[in-house]
Design an enzyme around this catalytic site. Sequence first.
Site, PDB file in Angstrom:
ATOM      1  N   GLY B  14       0.825  -1.210   0.000  1.00  0.00           N
ATOM      2  CA  GLY B  14       0.000   0.000   0.000  1.00  0.00           C
ATOM      3  C   GLY B  14       0.856   1.255   0.000  1.00  0.00           C
ATOM      4  O   GLY B  14       1.682   1.449   0.879  1.00  0.00           O
ATOM      5  N   GLY B  16      -0.255   4.444   0.152  1.00  0.00           N
ATOM      6  CA  GLY B  16      -0.982   5.628   0.623  1.00  0.00           C
ATOM      7  C   GLY B  16      -0.100   6.417   1.571  1.00  0.00           C
ATOM      8  O   GLY B  16       1.126   6.259   1.582  1.00  0.00           O
ATOM      9  N   PHE B  17      -0.718   7.242   2.383  1.00  0.00           N
ATOM     10  CA  PHE B  17       0.069   8.088   3.281  1.00  0.00           C
ATOM     11  C   PHE B  17       0.912   7.258   4.250  1.00  0.00           C
ATOM     12  O   PHE B  17       2.071   7.567   4.498  1.00  0.00           O
ATOM     13  CB  PHE B  17      -0.865   9.020   4.056  1.00  0.00           C
ATOM     14  CG  PHE B  17      -1.501  10.068   3.201  1.00  0.00           C
ATOM     15  CD1 PHE B  17      -0.762  11.162   2.750  1.00  0.00           C
ATOM     16  CD2 PHE B  17      -2.828   9.967   2.823  1.00  0.00           C
ATOM     17  CE1 PHE B  17      -1.340  12.127   1.942  1.00  0.00           C
ATOM     18  CE2 PHE B  17      -3.416  10.936   2.010  1.00  0.00           C
ATOM     19  CZ  PHE B  17      -2.681  12.013   1.575  1.00  0.00           C
ATOM     20  N   GLY B  18       0.334   6.184   4.812  1.00  0.00           N
ATOM     21  CA  GLY B  18       1.057   5.367   5.782  1.00  0.00           C
ATOM     22  C   GLY B  18       2.222   4.620   5.155  1.00  0.00           C
ATOM     23  O   GLY B  18       3.336   4.631   5.677  1.00  0.00           O
ATOM     24  N   VAL B  82      -2.225  -7.860  -4.270  1.00  0.00           N
ATOM     25  CA  VAL B  82      -1.910  -8.887  -3.272  1.00  0.00           C
ATOM     26  C   VAL B  82      -3.127  -9.789  -3.103  1.00  0.00           C
ATOM     27  O   VAL B  82      -4.243  -9.311  -2.923  1.00  0.00           O
ATOM     28  CB  VAL B  82      -1.522  -8.229  -1.937  1.00  0.00           C
ATOM     29  CG1 VAL B  82      -1.437  -9.276  -0.831  1.00  0.00           C
ATOM     30  CG2 VAL B  82      -0.192  -7.505  -2.090  1.00  0.00           C
ATOM     31  N   GLU B 174     -17.902  18.889   1.810  1.00  0.00           N
ATOM     32  CA  GLU B 174     -17.122  19.493   0.726  1.00  0.00           C
ATOM     33  C   GLU B 174     -17.769  19.223  -0.627  1.00  0.00           C
ATOM     34  O   GLU B 174     -17.868  20.109  -1.476  1.00  0.00           O
ATOM     35  CB  GLU B 174     -15.678  18.980   0.794  1.00  0.00           C
ATOM     36  CG  GLU B 174     -14.937  19.571   2.002  1.00  0.00           C
ATOM     37  CD  GLU B 174     -13.620  18.886   2.357  1.00  0.00           C
ATOM     38  OE1 GLU B 174     -13.408  17.725   1.968  1.00  0.00           O
ATOM     39  OE2 GLU B 174     -12.802  19.537   3.027  1.00  0.00           O
ATOM     40  N   ASP B 303      -5.763   3.379   7.813  1.00  0.00           N
ATOM     41  CA  ASP B 303      -7.194   3.053   7.880  1.00  0.00           C
ATOM     42  C   ASP B 303      -7.455   1.565   8.074  1.00  0.00           C
ATOM     43  O   ASP B 303      -8.569   1.167   8.414  1.00  0.00           O
ATOM     44  CB  ASP B 303      -7.905   3.490   6.587  1.00  0.00           C
ATOM     45  CG  ASP B 303      -7.981   4.998   6.466  1.00  0.00           C
ATOM     46  OD1 ASP B 303      -7.464   5.699   7.365  1.00  0.00           O
ATOM     47  OD2 ASP B 303      -8.571   5.479   5.478  1.00  0.00           O
ATOM     48  N   ALA B 319      -5.254  11.266   7.053  1.00  0.00           N
ATOM     49  CA  ALA B 319      -3.885  11.202   6.547  1.00  0.00           C
ATOM     50  C   ALA B 319      -2.830  11.442   7.630  1.00  0.00           C
ATOM     51  O   ALA B 319      -1.855  10.687   7.720  1.00  0.00           O
ATOM     52  CB  ALA B 319      -3.723  12.196   5.391  1.00  0.00           C
TER      53      ALA B 319
END
Lengths: 429, 429
Positions: B14, B16-18, B82, B174, B303, B319
């Site tokens: 992954g 993403g941010f992590g 995966v 938003e 997440d 995030a």
Amino acid sequence: MTRSNTDHHVVVIGAGFGGLQTVRGLKGSGARITLIDQRNHHLFQPLLYQVATTILATSEIAWPIRSLFRDRQDVTTLLARVDGVDTAAQLVRLGAGSIVSYDTLVIATGARHAYFGHDAWEAVAPGLKTLEDATTIRRRLLLAFERAEREPDAEARRALLTFGVIGAGPTGVELAGIIAELAKRTLWPEFRNIDTREARILLIEAGPRVLAAFPEELSAYAARALEQSGVELLLGTPVSDCAPDGLTIGETFIPCRTAVWAAGVAASPASTWLGVEGDRAGRVPVKPDLSVAGHPEIFVIGDTASVKASDGTLVPGIAPAAKQQGTYVARTIRNRLFGRPPSGPFRYRHQGNLATIGKNAAVVHMGRLKLRGRLAWWVWGVAHIFFLIGTRSRTAVAWSWLWTYLTGQHSARLITQGTAGQNESNPTA
Amino acid sequence: MTRSNTDHHVVVIGAGFGGLQTVRGLKGSGARITLIDQRNHHLFQPLLYQVATTILATSEIAWPIRSLFRDRQDVTTLLARVDGVDTAAQLVRLGAGSIVSYDTLVIATGARHAYFGHDAWEAVAPGLKTLEDATTIRRRLLLAFERAEREPDAEARRALLTFGVIGAGPTGVELAGIIAELAKRTLWPEFRNIDTREARILLIEAGPRVLAAFPEELSAYAARALEQSGVELLLGTPVSDCAPDGLTIGETFIPCRTAVWAAGVAASPASTWLGVEGDRAGRVPVKPDLSVAGHPEIFVIGDTASVKASDGTLVPGIAPAAKQQGTYVARTIRNRLFGRPPSGPFRYRHQGNLATIGKNAAVVHMGRLKLRGRLAWWVWGVAHIFFLIGTRSRTAVAWSWLWTYLTGQHSARLITQGTAGQNESNPTA
């Protein structure tokens, strides 16, 4: 005139260069105008190959059609697919039984790529006419490198790193040039198992030279520039087969997993709508005023029309030609609306040919002016920025180009509409 | 140590941010790192709703993962899906029988939207997690206006001009705010048969207030700002059905042809891979050092993980939390590699909440600081520009926003992957 011009309804099908120019030219004519397109955006096709090759974002070269005419209360924009034309009743048939009647009809529906009777080749070697075509080609190019990185077999890796561009007109030359830059300059530091600089980029052309519409000396320069940037030229032999595992050039099979078609176009089905016989490429023959024989109220322009220039050659299927025809048709319609005499037959003024090969390499041919190299490249760039619509796109494209020029990085390297696990052999995926 | 760190293989699933933060934190650790993602790009999800609402281009908030680590020879990037993890053999299974072994595994696979057992609702009200989700929602929003323009029946037109946003957290607020701006300010001069200002934008929330994670006074401000911009708030009643022709709120059916889901998420299938029981949202419970019980060599972050903060509440799925966890896990792995003692349990530092409602309207809550209105809006904008990756994206997004701010025009109003004639009821079209 027994009725006011606002009773006159002009329907324009297609919001490409020709259609937009027609609508622009009718400003203040008093006629009601309906502009129909099956897309919501006008597309700047001359730069579409840069979306396919990860330099530009889709939205940088496409504008919502209705926003272009937001201040024109005389213009109604419809997002609709045209199913046919009833020339007797003067009706355009849209989907689901919907109809639009016209007093004057302008057909400017452009062209699609053509495979000379080998329709199965399209799945292997997609052409480049729409934003979806461009993102499909972008996805395939990028996925080929990704798969090569994970491929243990050397031969399969080689096929994944072989890219075939079929047709060496401006689009083919431009595509091959940027794919070579991508492989040889941009991507190689990012892969660990493959050296992307070993990629083969084949530019395949049945004719004897690249950029056949240009003078021979500029073709020769372009060929040298392509070879210097790492493109292999395969000239003088047509493609005899396109298969998922490779291309056959004459009798020779070359393993190749990614191919792009830039070799031929066919006109949209306008000739079928009108019940007239198209030429070999499906184009509708038109009279010297661009109207259809027997139907002075129907005009066909742009890539859909077969128009003879004053020297007897066909007017080329390029944006400036479509725009000139749009301007001409709008003037003809205005003349009729205002009861003026017609202004003579359409005359095509050829402004020149431009093509870019790669960074600092382009060719420009305008009348007696022949440019090549860095100066031609800047002329090409400035001209294209100028022809984009609006400040927003001009600044965005200028900045994307400046960034790529300075850093060598492409800013739209996205694989979308398909992930790692999906089968890419389905061309509509 | 009996072996050098380069023998140690860290696999991160992954990007993403992590995941990115983990890889960054391992720079210079000596470990070999493999970063696996099923997409070729890292996505800045906090601004994804701006792609869905035509303000930003897809490529402005997405970056090729491998280009982010082009200078890190210790990092190999794989585009792969995966299929599972063999925790006994320490293997990650990719598609087509391919495997990757690990010494340390970091799972940072994020979340998808969840429909609380009503999976059929997804076709009607898509969520917003990927670029494809965003372009799907963008297409549906724009097509609704286009169809309304051609719809002769007043009731059907009304349903086409009703937009339902389900869930009033930051994303829902938003989305509703920009859809209202689009309808009430941007689009209306471009249509001839409809007045887009009559569009209804419904923001539907089961709870009693919008932005429940914010202090009540900021929620109240956001509610007022939304109503001023033309959003109708339907609070306190959950959606009981999502159908193609409308939404049912409690017992009330509202005809509505376009809906967006911003109401709930579920973690990726990591708990299945690991054979552990996830929490209600599918998140994997982790120990105080973010490792999995019985597997000190496996970490789960972002997440996908269920992490308790020091006050006993769950760490939110945002995030900054994922980034802090990535930094922490990288430090833990380094400590082990260099034989240092562990540095104590993970502690989440909440930096604040931000949400924007529309032009010059936003809310910011950071510790004792509570901002609303124009200043909050600028803080929100500057913070998001700052968190984007690289000069290229920052300049592009800043320019897109400045343009929208000054002209009211959105620059990415494209309907792609589907044309006028196609059936939009198929959500994968």
